[in-house]
Design a protein around this motif. Structure first.
Motif, PDB file in Angstrom:
ATOM      1  N   ASP A  77      54.078  52.751 116.274  1.00  0.00           N
ATOM      2  CA  ASP A  77      53.178  51.605 116.217  1.00  0.00           C
ATOM      3  C   ASP A  77      52.306  51.498 117.458  1.00  0.00           C
ATOM      4  OD1 ASP A  77      54.327  50.985 113.778  1.00  0.00           O
ATOM      5  OD2 ASP A  77      55.692  49.498 114.631  1.00  0.00           O
ATOM      6  N   TRP A  78      52.742  52.059 118.561  1.00  0.00           N
ATOM      7  CA  TRP A  78      51.932  52.032 119.772  1.00  0.00           C
ATOM      8  C   TRP A  78      50.616  52.746 119.571  1.00  0.00           C
ATOM      9  CZ3 TRP A  78      56.237  54.183 123.475  1.00  0.00           C
ATOM     10  CH2 TRP A  78      57.316  53.294 123.508  1.00  0.00           C
ATOM     11  N   PHE A  79      50.576  53.666 118.619  1.00  0.00           N
ATOM     12  CA  PHE A  79      49.382  54.464 118.365  1.00  0.00           C
ATOM     13  C   PHE A  79      48.701  54.077 117.058  1.00  0.00           C
ATOM     14  CE2 PHE A  79      52.595  57.211 120.474  1.00  0.00           C
ATOM     15  CZ  PHE A  79      52.081  57.085 121.743  1.00  0.00           C
ATOM     16  N   ASP A  83      37.390  51.718 124.516  1.00  0.00           N
ATOM     17  CA  ASP A  83      38.573  50.903 124.741  1.00  0.00           C
ATOM     18  C   ASP A  83      39.053  50.234 123.472  1.00  0.00           C
ATOM     19  OD1 ASP A  83      38.750  51.544 127.383  1.00  0.00           O
ATOM     20  OD2 ASP A  83      37.616  49.805 128.061  1.00  0.00           O
ATOM     21  N   THR A  84      38.234  50.211 122.425  1.00  0.00           N
ATOM     22  CA  THR A  84      38.649  49.580 121.180  1.00  0.00           C
ATOM     23  C   THR A  84      39.027  50.602 120.129  1.00  0.00           C
ATOM     24  OG1 THR A  84      36.375  49.506 120.390  1.00  0.00           O
ATOM     25  CG2 THR A  84      37.213  47.562 121.570  1.00  0.00           C
ATOM     26  N   ASN A  85      39.053  51.861 120.504  1.00  0.00           N
ATOM     27  CA  ASN A  85      39.395  52.917 119.570  1.00  0.00           C
ATOM     28  C   ASN A  85      40.484  53.754 120.209  1.00  0.00           C
ATOM     29  OD1 ASN A  85      39.266  54.576 117.365  1.00  0.00           O
ATOM     30  ND2 ASN A  85      37.346  55.553 117.934  1.00  0.00           N
ATOM     31  N   ASN A  86      41.686  53.736 119.630  1.00  0.00           N
ATOM     32  CA  ASN A  86      42.752  54.525 120.238  1.00  0.00           C
ATOM     33  C   ASN A  86      42.590  55.990 119.878  1.00  0.00           C
ATOM     34  OD1 ASN A  86      43.743  54.819 117.655  1.00  0.00           O
ATOM     35  ND2 ASN A  86      45.755  53.990 118.110  1.00  0.00           N
ATOM     36  N   ASN A  88      40.736  48.487 117.013  1.00  0.00           N
ATOM     37  CA  ASN A  88      41.444  47.257 117.394  1.00  0.00           C
ATOM     38  C   ASN A  88      42.753  47.504 118.122  1.00  0.00           C
ATOM     39  OD1 ASN A  88      39.400  45.727 116.226  1.00  0.00           O
ATOM     40  ND2 ASN A  88      40.395  45.839 114.232  1.00  0.00           N
ATOM     41  N   ILE A  89      43.042  48.709 118.495  1.00  0.00           N
ATOM     42  CA  ILE A  89      44.188  49.003 119.340  1.00  0.00           C
ATOM     43  C   ILE A  89      43.612  49.573 120.630  1.00  0.00           C
ATOM     44  CG2 ILE A  89      46.290  50.349 119.646  1.00  0.00           C
ATOM     45  CD1 ILE A  89      46.526  50.383 116.595  1.00  0.00           C
ATOM     46  N   PRO A  90      43.754  48.867 121.730  1.00  0.00           N
ATOM     47  CA  PRO A  90      43.130  49.327 122.972  1.00  0.00           C
ATOM     48  C   PRO A  90      43.739  50.632 123.470  1.00  0.00           C
ATOM     49  CG  PRO A  90      44.591  47.490 123.403  1.00  0.00           C
ATOM     50  CD  PRO A  90      44.543  47.649 121.912  1.00  0.00           C
ATOM     51  N   ARG A  91      42.941  51.386 124.197  1.00  0.00           N
ATOM     52  CA  ARG A  91      43.426  52.600 124.840  1.00  0.00           C
ATOM     53  C   ARG A  91      44.406  52.185 125.920  1.00  0.00           C
ATOM     54  NH1 ARG A  91      42.393  55.698 129.353  1.00  0.00           N
ATOM     55  NH2 ARG A  91      42.568  57.930 129.042  1.00  0.00           N
ATOM     56  N   ILE A  92      45.600  52.692 125.854  1.00  0.00           N
ATOM     57  CA  ILE A  92      46.644  52.347 126.819  1.00  0.00           C
ATOM     58  C   ILE A  92      46.733  53.470 127.836  1.00  0.00           C
ATOM     59  CG2 ILE A  92      49.094  51.851 127.112  1.00  0.00           C
ATOM     60  CD1 ILE A  92      49.054  50.870 124.174  1.00  0.00           C
ATOM     61  N   GLY A  93      46.488  53.161 129.108  1.00  0.00           N
ATOM     62  CA  GLY A  93      46.443  54.177 130.144  1.00  0.00           C
ATOM     63  C   GLY A  93      47.787  54.511 130.757  1.00  0.00           C
ATOM     64  N   GLN A  94      48.729  53.590 130.661  1.00  0.00           N
ATOM     65  CA  GLN A  94      50.044  53.822 131.254  1.00  0.00           C
ATOM     66  C   GLN A  94      51.099  53.118 130.401  1.00  0.00           C
ATOM     67  OE1 GLN A  94      50.234  53.192 135.495  1.00  0.00           O
ATOM     68  NE2 GLN A  94      52.375  52.646 135.423  1.00  0.00           N
ATOM     69  N   VAL A  95      52.231  53.797 130.208  1.00  0.00           N
ATOM     70  CA  VAL A  95      53.330  53.237 129.424  1.00  0.00           C
ATOM     71  C   VAL A  95      54.609  53.362 130.239  1.00  0.00           C
ATOM     72  CG1 VAL A  95      54.728  53.493 127.330  1.00  0.00           C
ATOM     73  CG2 VAL A  95      52.252  53.878 127.226  1.00  0.00           C
ATOM     74  N   LEU A  96      55.357  52.276 130.321  1.00  0.00           N
ATOM     75  CA  LEU A  96      56.685  52.292 130.916  1.00  0.00           C
ATOM     76  C   LEU A  96      57.647  51.857 129.824  1.00  0.00           C
ATOM     77  CD1 LEU A  96      58.692  52.454 133.302  1.00  0.00           C
ATOM     78  CD2 LEU A  96      58.186  50.047 133.736  1.00  0.00           C
ATOM     79  N   VAL A  97      58.624  52.699 129.539  1.00  0.00           N
ATOM     80  CA  VAL A  97      59.581  52.391 128.480  1.00  0.00           C
ATOM     81  C   VAL A  97      60.978  52.750 128.954  1.00  0.00           C
ATOM     82  CG1 VAL A  97      59.270  54.631 127.334  1.00  0.00           C
ATOM     83  CG2 VAL A  97      60.135  52.701 126.028  1.00  0.00           C
ATOM     84  N   LYS A 101      48.251  58.399 130.618  1.00  0.00           N
ATOM     85  CA  LYS A 101      47.316  58.962 129.650  1.00  0.00           C
ATOM     86  C   LYS A 101      46.334  59.843 130.412  1.00  0.00           C
ATOM     87  CE  LYS A 101      45.011  58.979 125.728  1.00  0.00           C
ATOM     88  NZ  LYS A 101      45.572  59.437 124.494  1.00  0.00           N
ATOM     89  N   LEU A 102      46.227  61.105 129.992  1.00  0.00           N
ATOM     90  CA  LEU A 102      45.305  62.029 130.641  1.00  0.00           C
ATOM     91  C   LEU A 102      44.158  62.365 129.700  1.00  0.00           C
ATOM     92  CD1 LEU A 102      47.814  64.482 132.346  1.00  0.00           C
ATOM     93  CD2 LEU A 102      46.709  62.464 133.310  1.00  0.00           C
ATOM     94  N   ASP A 103      43.036  62.771 130.282  1.00  0.00           N
ATOM     95  CA  ASP A 103      41.902  63.204 129.471  1.00  0.00           C
ATOM     96  C   ASP A 103      42.261  64.454 128.690  1.00  0.00           C
ATOM     97  OD1 ASP A 103      39.451  62.363 132.007  1.00  0.00           O
ATOM     98  OD2 ASP A 103      40.228  61.165 130.344  1.00  0.00           O
TER      99      ASP A 103
END
Length: 109
Positions: free
Chosen positions: A14-16, A38-41, A47-56, A101-103
């Protein structure tokens, strides 16, 4: 109250913006890595913003889900930059991972 620990293995797709982490067949095509908006993952869902960093923090690492989880993170352009075991309270059964998140160019070496 309902415990949510351990749900990460079932909700990470769901994150993606998709319900199945293998929906792109494991490919790493340009259409799945458009980071220009930023509005296209990266999956092309709006409507799902680009997420640059995730901590889980992951719990109990079920063997039937771990590889799919890390493969999905890689397909979406994330790399692990930090890993920390929770040894004080979870006896090592919980691990925190931090992803960046890397290019897409990074993956085309």
């Amino acid at each position: 109250s309902k415990l949510i620990e351990g749900c990460e293995w079932d909700v990470y797709q769901d994150w993606f913006g998709r319900s199945n982490s293998k929906s792109n067949g494991g490919s790493n095509s340009d259409s799945n890595n458009d980071t220009s908006s930023d509005t296209n993952n990266d999956s092309g869902n709006v409507n799902i913003p680009r997420i640059g960093q995730v901590l889980v923090e992951v719990h109990r690492s079920p063997s039937d889900k771990v590889i799919d989880f890390f493969d999905a993170m890689y397909r979406e352009g994330y790399v692990t930059f930090h890993k920390e075991f929770n040894t004080q309270y979870a006896r090592g059964n919980c691990v925190e991972y931090a992803f960046l998140k890397l290019d897409k160019e990074y993956f085309n070496y």
